[in-house]
Design a protein around this motif. Structure first.
Motif, PDB file in Angstrom:
ATOM      1  N   ILE A 291       0.851  -1.189   0.000  1.00 19.36           N
ATOM      2  CA  ILE A 291       0.000   0.000   0.000  1.00 19.36           C
ATOM      3  C   ILE A 291       0.884   1.236   0.000  1.00 19.36           C
ATOM      4  N   GLY A 292       0.558   2.202  -0.885  1.00 22.35           N
ATOM      5  CA  GLY A 292       1.224   3.483  -0.884  1.00 22.35           C
ATOM      6  C   GLY A 292       2.576   3.498  -1.542  1.00 22.35           C
ATOM      7  N   MET A 293       2.935   2.466  -2.269  1.00 18.09           N
ATOM      8  CA  MET A 293       4.306   2.308  -2.746  1.00 18.09           C
ATOM      9  C   MET A 293       4.414   2.516  -4.238  1.00 18.09           C
ATOM     10  N   THR A 294       5.442   3.234  -4.678  1.00 20.11           N
ATOM     11  CA  THR A 294       5.789   3.286  -6.095  1.00 20.11           C
ATOM     12  C   THR A 294       6.704   2.120  -6.385  1.00 20.11           C
ATOM     13  N   VAL A 295       6.318   1.254  -7.322  1.00 21.89           N
ATOM     14  CA  VAL A 295       7.066   0.037  -7.586  1.00 21.89           C
ATOM     15  C   VAL A 295       7.367  -0.088  -9.052  1.00 21.89           C
ATOM     16  N   ALA A 296       8.220  -1.043  -9.368  1.00 16.93           N
ATOM     17  CA  ALA A 296       8.643  -1.245 -10.744  1.00 16.93           C
ATOM     18  C   ALA A 296       7.720  -2.210 -11.444  1.00 16.93           C
ATOM     19  N   GLY A 297       7.962  -2.365 -12.728  1.00 18.10           N
ATOM     20  CA  GLY A 297       7.188  -3.332 -13.507  1.00 18.10           C
ATOM     21  C   GLY A 297       5.782  -2.862 -13.735  1.00 18.10           C
ATOM     22  N   SER A 298       4.882  -3.837 -13.859  1.00 18.54           N
ATOM     23  CA  SER A 298       3.495  -3.501 -14.151  1.00 18.54           C
ATOM     24  C   SER A 298       2.697  -3.265 -12.890  1.00 18.54           C
ATOM     25  N   GLN A 299       3.339  -3.202 -11.738  1.00 18.28           N
ATOM     26  CA  GLN A 299       2.648  -3.002 -10.485  1.00 18.28           C
ATOM     27  C   GLN A 299       2.263  -1.532 -10.316  1.00 18.28           C
ATOM     28  N   PRO A 300       1.342  -1.258  -9.369  1.00 15.57           N
ATOM     29  CA  PRO A 300       0.869   0.104  -9.180  1.00 15.57           C
ATOM     30  C   PRO A 300       1.982   1.077  -8.824  1.00 15.57           C
ATOM     31  N   HIS A 301       1.885   2.301  -9.358  1.00 16.21           N
ATOM     32  CA  HIS A 301       2.744   3.390  -8.913  1.00 16.21           C
ATOM     33  C   HIS A 301       2.168   4.014  -7.660  1.00 16.21           C
ATOM     34  N   LEU A 302       0.858   3.964  -7.505  1.00 11.54           N
ATOM     35  CA  LEU A 302       0.183   4.507  -6.329  1.00 11.54           C
ATOM     36  C   LEU A 302      -0.893   3.506  -5.952  1.00 11.54           C
ATOM     37  N   SER A 303      -0.913   3.086  -4.709  1.00 13.56           N
ATOM     38  CA  SER A 303      -1.946   2.161  -4.269  1.00 13.56           C
ATOM     39  C   SER A 303      -2.349   2.514  -2.849  1.00 13.56           C
ATOM     40  N   ARG A 304      -3.636   2.349  -2.546  1.00 15.52           N
ATOM     41  CA  ARG A 304      -4.126   2.690  -1.215  1.00 15.52           C
ATOM     42  C   ARG A 304      -5.441   1.971  -0.957  1.00 15.52           C
ATOM     43  N   LEU A 305      -5.836   1.997   0.314  1.00 17.25           N
ATOM     44  CA  LEU A 305      -7.141   1.485   0.680  1.00 17.25           C
ATOM     45  C   LEU A 305      -8.211   2.458   0.203  1.00 17.25           C
ATOM     46  N   PRO A 306      -9.407   1.990  -0.069  1.00 12.84           N
ATOM     47  CA  PRO A 306     -10.471   2.886  -0.525  1.00 12.84           C
ATOM     48  C   PRO A 306     -11.080   3.677   0.625  1.00 12.84           C
ATOM     49  N   CYS A 307     -11.986   4.569   0.277  1.00 12.54           N
ATOM     50  CA  CYS A 307     -12.707   5.349   1.277  1.00 12.54           C
ATOM     51  C   CYS A 307     -13.627   4.434   2.084  1.00 12.54           C
ATOM     52  N   GLY A 308     -14.219   4.989   3.148  1.00 11.23           N
ATOM     53  CA  GLY A 308     -15.035   4.186   4.045  1.00 11.23           C
ATOM     54  C   GLY A 308     -16.170   3.452   3.376  1.00 11.23           C
ATOM     55  N   ALA A 309     -16.884   4.121   2.460  1.00  6.96           N
ATOM     56  CA  ALA A 309     -18.044   3.496   1.829  1.00  6.96           C
ATOM     57  C   ALA A 309     -17.657   2.294   0.987  1.00  6.96           C
ATOM     58  N   LEU A 310     -16.484   2.346   0.367  1.00  8.59           N
ATOM     59  CA  LEU A 310     -16.043   1.259  -0.509  1.00  8.59           C
ATOM     60  C   LEU A 310     -15.270   0.175   0.226  1.00  8.59           C
ATOM     61  N   ARG A 311     -14.796   0.462   1.414  1.00  7.71           N
ATOM     62  CA  ARG A 311     -13.860  -0.446   2.069  1.00  7.71           C
ATOM     63  C   ARG A 311     -14.402  -1.856   2.292  1.00  7.71           C
ATOM     64  N   PRO A 312     -15.710  -2.033   2.571  1.00 11.05           N
ATOM     65  CA  PRO A 312     -16.194  -3.411   2.713  1.00 11.05           C
ATOM     66  C   PRO A 312     -16.189  -4.207   1.404  1.00 11.05           C
ATOM     67  N   PHE A 313     -16.042  -3.513   0.266  1.00  7.34           N
ATOM     68  CA  PHE A 313     -16.211  -4.159  -1.034  1.00  7.34           C
ATOM     69  C   PHE A 313     -14.955  -4.140  -1.894  1.00  7.34           C
ATOM     70  N   VAL A 314     -14.032  -3.226  -1.638  1.00  9.59           N
ATOM     71  CA  VAL A 314     -12.804  -3.080  -2.426  1.00  9.59           C
ATOM     72  C   VAL A 314     -11.616  -3.197  -1.487  1.00  9.59           C
ATOM     73  N   ALA A 315     -10.713  -4.131  -1.781  1.00 13.56           N
ATOM     74  CA  ALA A 315      -9.542  -4.350  -0.928  1.00 13.56           C
ATOM     75  C   ALA A 315      -8.439  -3.347  -1.211  1.00 13.56           C
ATOM     76  N   LEU A 316      -8.312  -2.905  -2.470  1.00 11.57           N
ATOM     77  CA  LEU A 316      -7.188  -2.051  -2.853  1.00 11.57           C
ATOM     78  C   LEU A 316      -7.544  -1.286  -4.119  1.00 11.57           C
ATOM     79  N   LEU A 317      -7.134  -0.027  -4.167  1.00 12.95           N
ATOM     80  CA  LEU A 317      -7.209   0.795  -5.372  1.00 12.95           C
ATOM     81  C   LEU A 317      -5.789   1.130  -5.810  1.00 12.95           C
ATOM     82  N   TRP A 318      -5.557   1.195  -7.124  1.00 15.06           N
ATOM     83  CA  TRP A 318      -4.220   1.547  -7.582  1.00 15.06           C
ATOM     84  C   TRP A 318      -4.291   2.356  -8.868  1.00 15.06           C
ATOM     85  N   ALA A 319      -3.224   3.113  -9.105  1.00 13.52           N
ATOM     86  CA  ALA A 319      -3.102   3.900 -10.334  1.00 13.52           C
ATOM     87  C   ALA A 319      -1.656   3.872 -10.792  1.00 13.52           C
ATOM     88  N   SER A 320      -1.475   3.712 -12.096  1.00 10.32           N
ATOM     89  CA  SER A 320      -0.152   3.726 -12.703  1.00 10.32           C
ATOM     90  C   SER A 320      -0.075   4.922 -13.630  1.00 10.32           C
TER      91      SER A 320
END
Length: 293
Positions: free
Chosen positions: A14-43
């Motif tokens: 979570i929160g890490m800029t990584v190499a390869g095809s992995q997320p450049h930005l990743s985090r937990l979702p907001c409260g409303a989504l948290r029961p349904f989404v484990a992780l959000l990411w953006a490259s």
């Protein structure tokens, strides 16, 4: 990977800029989504250490993924390393839960946003049970409709930063949640029990369902049968332990993660990764579930 928190049910940092095809930005979702989404990411699509690599082996997580590619380079996937033709899937994809690896094209990084859905969330966010998507990739247009997907991709692509793209994508997902927001309580109870090692038969009994009906409901909600899901979760824990302790002995790793013996661990590893443990270790992937070929 050090210094960034990880959750037991989130297979990426979570929160890490990584190499390869992995997320450049990743985090937990907001409260409303948290029961349904484990992780959000953006490259952001910048050049990374997989530039020049042709393909990448993606190992199973047992979870359903949702990805928007924000450029006109469609995703191409292959059944295995020997498959030379593959299939072109487009730029908005639902990746179903699977218990086997697949190979994808990585000619160059592409700006993308994505979500890792929790078990049981597909029916709420996609309008179809997870079992409908199992073991394959699907065009998101077939689920949400062409107009809705094109509009969302266009709006997200207009944002200048990965953080802004991720925030807009998150709001769009939250807007799709129905008014009644909750997972099937029996499935939630079953997932908690299975994560703590409860046998499948005992879990079905605790849910007051026959084994057959429990398996059917679990597969519809999660995308995999209970035993297959447990296999993939144990495999994921083994990958994470191996990443944290790269020199650990195979017999020690097998025992720590509850395999009957080293031979059992090796068979399971090869079936779920398409590689032997030794071959995987020699390749030394920077991210446990993405192996450059």
């Amino acid at each position: 990977m050090e210094g960034f928190p990880k959750r037991a049910d989130v297979p990426y940092p979570i929160g890490m800029t990584v190499a390869g095809s992995q997320p450049h930005l990743s985090r937990l979702p907001c409260g409303a989504l948290r029961p349904f989404v484990a992780l959000l990411w953006a490259s952001d699509g910048e050049v990374s250490d997989t530039a020049g690599a042709a393909r990448e082996l993606v190992l199973p997580t047992g979870a359903l993924h949702l990805v928007l590619r924000l450029e006109d380079q469609p995703l191409r996937v292959f059944r295995d390393p020997e498959d030379l033709q593959g299939a072109c899937l487009g730029t908005a994809i639902v990746g179903g839960a699977r218990a086997a690896p697949y190979v994808k094209d990585v000619p160059r990084p592409v700006a993308s946003v994505g979500a890792l859905l929790r078990p049981g969330a597909a029916g709420l966010l996609l309008g179809a049970p997870a079992g409908e998507f199992t073991g394959a990739h699907w065009a998101l247009e077939d689920v949400w409709g062409q107009v809705a997907v094109d509009r969302l991709r266009s709006r997200v692509a207009e944002k200048a930063t990965a953080a802004d793209r991720l925030a807009l994508f998150e709001r769009a997902l939250a807007a799709r949640l129905p008014a009644v927001r909750g997972l099937d309580p029996r499935i939630a109870r079953a997932l908690a029990g299975l994560r703590h090692g409860m046998p499948v038969a005992a879990t079905a009994a605790a849910c007051e369902l026959s084994h057959r009906h429990f398996t059917q409901r679990f597969r519809e909600a999660v995308g995999l049968a209970p035993k297959a899901w447990c296999r993939v979760q144990r495999f994921g824990r083994a990958l994470d332990r191996l990443a944290a302790e790269p020199t650990i002995a195979w017999a020690e790793l097998a025992a720590a993660e509850g395999y009957a013996d080293q031979a059992h661990f090796s068979r399971e590893f090869h079936e779920l990764a398409g590689l032997s443990p030794g071959d995987y270790r020699r390749r030394a992937p920077r991210q446990p579930r993405h192996v450059t070929l």
